[in-house]
Design an enzyme around this catalytic site. Structure first.
Site, PDB file in Angstrom:
ATOM      1  N   HIS A   1      91.495  -5.886  42.988  1.00 23.52           N
ATOM      2  CA  HIS A   1      91.442  -4.453  42.654  1.00 23.52           C
ATOM      3  C   HIS A   1      91.866  -4.231  41.204  1.00 23.52           C
ATOM      4  O   HIS A   1      91.252  -3.450  40.469  1.00 23.52           O
ATOM      5  CB  HIS A   1      92.401  -3.671  43.562  1.00 23.52           C
ATOM      6  CG  HIS A   1      91.895  -3.409  44.942  1.00 23.52           C
ATOM      7  ND1 HIS A   1      90.642  -2.884  45.190  1.00 23.52           N
ATOM      8  CD2 HIS A   1      92.487  -3.577  46.153  1.00 23.52           C
ATOM      9  CE1 HIS A   1      90.488  -2.739  46.503  1.00 23.52           C
ATOM     10  NE2 HIS A   1      91.580  -3.157  47.104  1.00 23.52           N
TER      11      HIS A   1
ATOM     12  N   HIS B   1      94.013 -10.528  46.780  1.00 23.95           N
ATOM     13  CA  HIS B   1      93.278  -9.306  47.137  1.00 23.95           C
ATOM     14  C   HIS B   1      93.614  -8.171  46.161  1.00 23.95           C
ATOM     15  O   HIS B   1      92.715  -7.548  45.578  1.00 23.95           O
ATOM     16  CB  HIS B   1      93.654  -8.910  48.571  1.00 23.95           C
ATOM     17  CG  HIS B   1      93.023  -7.643  49.051  1.00 23.95           C
ATOM     18  ND1 HIS B   1      91.994  -7.627  49.971  1.00 23.95           N
ATOM     19  CD2 HIS B   1      93.268  -6.339  48.764  1.00 23.95           C
ATOM     20  CE1 HIS B   1      91.639  -6.376  50.216  1.00 23.95           C
ATOM     21  NE2 HIS B   1      92.404  -5.577  49.494  1.00 23.95           N
ATOM     22  N   GLU B   2      94.903  -7.906  46.002  1.00 26.29           N
ATOM     23  CA  GLU B   2      95.297  -6.791  45.142  1.00 26.29           C
ATOM     24  C   GLU B   2      94.983  -7.076  43.673  1.00 26.29           C
ATOM     25  O   GLU B   2      94.666  -6.157  42.915  1.00 26.29           O
ATOM     26  CB  GLU B   2      96.781  -6.476  45.328  1.00 26.29           C
ATOM     27  CG  GLU B   2      97.170  -6.064  46.744  1.00 26.29           C
ATOM     28  CD  GLU B   2      96.391  -4.875  47.274  1.00 26.29           C
ATOM     29  OE1 GLU B   2      95.874  -4.064  46.465  1.00 26.29           O
ATOM     30  OE2 GLU B   2      96.279  -4.741  48.510  1.00 26.29           O
TER      31      GLU B   2
END
Length: 667
Positions: A459, A455-456
């Site tokens: 980003h 997920h990170e």
């Protein structure tokens, strides 16, 4: 020389001291004022505005980051000393009459009228943002708005500090081994290592995520689970660290700011330039999802109570749900840990998105950092498979493990936004609080922690792969209900056999996840999916309710508990105060305030967008290139709805999320 005064791609983290902060920021504020005068005098103020605060942005991002990952009393004091001054400076920019007139004057020129593409969007968004931040207020209104912004910066910083200090102030040491019954060996070993680090006997448990989740999921002793649950959900709710009055003041100031700027409430203010646009539309969106989820939510909770043979308390739910899942699917999530050693997970992730997106990631040695465990990586255009090592796109730091001088959670942040037109690379970071290595073994992660890394990293790639020449429209500087698309879509690769086989290998034998275990994992994926969805919807509901409906008369904890009870699987006790530790909403002047719905909004986008990869191939380089060029590279250079349609060829299908959550049948 003060290391904060010059922008450096190789940030000298090993040389920055707390004593550097105040003199550097004072000098950079003076420099910012000079640059402001030059921008006003420029015949092209729009482009000058984009880089006007670059030096100050850089220094504050470095200081803010260090305060998050390596705080000391001296650094905290220095950060708190400069935060009001910096907030006041930033707030003053759209209120500056000379700057506003310069931008309006430029907008009326033939050159401005002839702008197209990214620069046209930048001009339009700049004018809209100035209006939304008070450019058209009278002098008294501008003065009050600046006061509000400075006060919000101070109070939200204090909120964050209270949560960190409350989390660190609590621990539980168990000396009777019999009380550890139910805990997996990994959790017992981690608790023993934690006790040893504090020179304490027995086993130590904290409110850090890996420790807390292990207790709530596996520990047989219900009295201890209750003790830990109550401690976690009353953080920063009493004594000198009580966040209740701070929440009230934050909400009051946000409401006043919105009214001052001509909006009904804070939600309408912050959503004005997001995909939802209004608080009403955001509330209608989550209410529609709630209605579609509620029936199955109630069924799941009735089934769990029947399985446990009694009505459950909140500290029982995770424990009994894990036992029910094991019974229904013969699946224990701890069985997966040996297949997720951190180093292999990270290397596999780089390999996957090297193939999909055409990039190459390699570790960089000898880069100074803020902790000995931090790694640095460079990212280049061209995958390892095509033999090319193209343009250096950027670098990033990775900081994976919890520390007491580091805030909780997982996040990505920007340190430098490069300029692709000048071959200037980007710089960012990724942080987590993952299960650390113990007893000579590598860090063995849960599947949820693996999803968090992916997920990170999503980003981070949104930042590092940006090709937008305007700094303020680059990378993750997009509408907040769009920014979670590039992160959440990455989690899908954690469930596909093809991608798992690249990195999910037993840390001792190198074997891939056995097929029977993989099938159990897949079957259990949507277990209590309605509860998972309702939990997130509850956070979104309480966020919007606080920013739209709370009148300041009712105790904020009681009000929040009343909203959240409708989304909770068990009755919440009167002292339940998770809201006082909800840093997403209150740890910065904006944070996710009135925007928590964004996670679900973007989840609709990611569930739907991933269907293209599923249909055309999870390693399909053509689809990956399309995604990179039409979503990741574009930043905020076009309207997000246009970007989405350019990738998918249509508007999003909301049923994709319900299907993935197991709430409607697969099509």
């Amino acid at each position: 020389m003060n290391p904060l005064l010059e922008i450096s791609f190789r940030i000298p983290f090993d040389k920055i001291q707390a004593s550097d902060v105040e003199p550097a920021i004072d000098e950079l504020l003076t420099d910012g004022a000079r640059r402001l005068d030059a921008t006003i005098a420029s015949d092209r103020p729009l482009l000058a505005l984009d880089t006007m605060t670059e030096r100050l942005d850089y220094a504050m991002s470095v200081v803010r980051h260090l305060e998050s990952v390596a705080t000391t009393p001296e650094l905290r004091a220095a950060f708190n000393a400069v935060q009001p001054k910096v907030s006041g400076f930033y707030s003053s920019l759209p209120l500056n009459e000379g700057l506003w007139k310069a931008i309006q004057g430029y907008a009326a020129t033939g050159e401005a009228r002839g702008l197209t593409g990214t620069l046209r969007r930048y001009l339009t968004k700049t004018i809209d943002a100035f209006k939304r931040h008070g450019a058209e207020l009278d002098p008294a209104g501008k003065a009050r708005l600046k006061e509000i912004d400075v006060e919000l910066a101070e109070i939200t910083t204090k909120f964050s500090e209270n949560v960190l200090d409350s989390t660190n102030a609590w621990d539980l040491v168990i000396t009777d081994e019999a009380q550890l019954a139910g805990l997996p060996p990994s959790a017992v070993a981690a608790a023993r290592a934690s006790a040893e680090s504090k020179e304490k006997p027995g086993w130590r448990f904290s409110l850090q995520a890996p420790s807390y989740m292990a207790v709530m999921t596996y520990l047989d002793d219900g009295a201890i689970r209750e003790q830990v649950w109550r401690a976690f959900n009353t953080r920063a709710a009493s004594g000198e660290r009580d966040n209740r009055p701070l929440i009230g003041k934050i909400l009051e100031l946000r409401k006043e700011k919105a009214r001052l700027l001509g909006f009904r409430d804070f939600a309408d203010l912050v959503l004005d330039d997001r995909m939802a646009h209004t608080g009403d539309r955001a509330q209608n969106f989550i209410e529609d999802l709630r209605q579609k989820t509620d029936r199955r939510f109630r069924e799941e909770n009735r089934e769990l109570a029947e399985f446990a043979g009694r009505e459950l308390s909140p500290w029982d739910v995770g424990y009994w749900a894990e036992k029910q899942r094991a019974k229904l699917y013969d699946f224990d999530e701890e069985e997966l840990r040996p297949y997720f050693p951190l180093e292999r997970v990270v290397a596999g992730m780089f390999e996957i998105f090297g193939r999909v997106l055409g990039i190459r990631v390699a570790e960089e040695a000898g880069v100074p950092a803020w902790d000995k465990e931090v790694r640095c990586y460079a990212i280049h255009d061209g995958s390892a498979h095509d033999g090319a090592t193209g343009q250096n796109l950027g670098s990033f730091y990775a900081d994976w493990y919890p520390r007491e001088n580091k805030r909780g959670g997982a996040w990505m942040d920007t340190l430098l936004s490069g300029n692709p037109m000048k071959n200037e690379p980007h710089l960012g970071l990724i942080c987590g609080n993952l299960t650390p290595p113990v007893e000579g073994k590598p860090a063995l992660l849960t599947h949820r922690e693996v999803e968090t890394i992916f997920h990170e990293f999503g980003h981070l790639l949104h930042h590092l792969l940006s090709r937008v020449e305007v700094r303020s429209l680059s990378g993750t500087s997009v509408a907040w209900d769009f920014v979670e698309l590039p992160s959440q879509i990455m989690e899908n690769w954690c469930w596909e056999r093809e991608s798992l086989d690249l990195f999910a290998r037993h840390f001792e034998t190198g074997a891939i996840i056995p097929d029977d275990l993989f099938q159990k994992m897949k079957r259990a994926k949507t277990f209590r999916g309605a509860n998972a969805q309702m939990r997130q919807l509850g956070f979104a509901f309480v966020d919007l309710a606080l920013h739209r409906e709370w009148d300041g008369k009712m105790d904020v904890v009681a009000f929040s508990r009343g909203v959240l009870q409708k989304f909770a699987p068990a009755p919440l006790p009167e002292e339940y105060a998770m809201i006082t530790g909800f840093t997403h909403l209150f740890a910065s002047p904006v944070a996710y305030g009135a925007g928590y719905y964004s996670y679900k909004w973007a989840e609709v986008l990611d569930a739907d967008a991933f269907t293209r990869f599923r249909h055309e191939g999870v390693f399909n380089a053509a689809v990956g290139r399309d995604y990179r060029e039409k979503i990741l590279a574009k930043g905020d250079s076009e309207d997000p709805a246009v970007l989405y349609r350019s990738f998918m060829g249509r508007d999003p299908d909301p049923d994709a999320l319900l299907e993935r959550a197991g709430l409607i049948a697969s099509r």
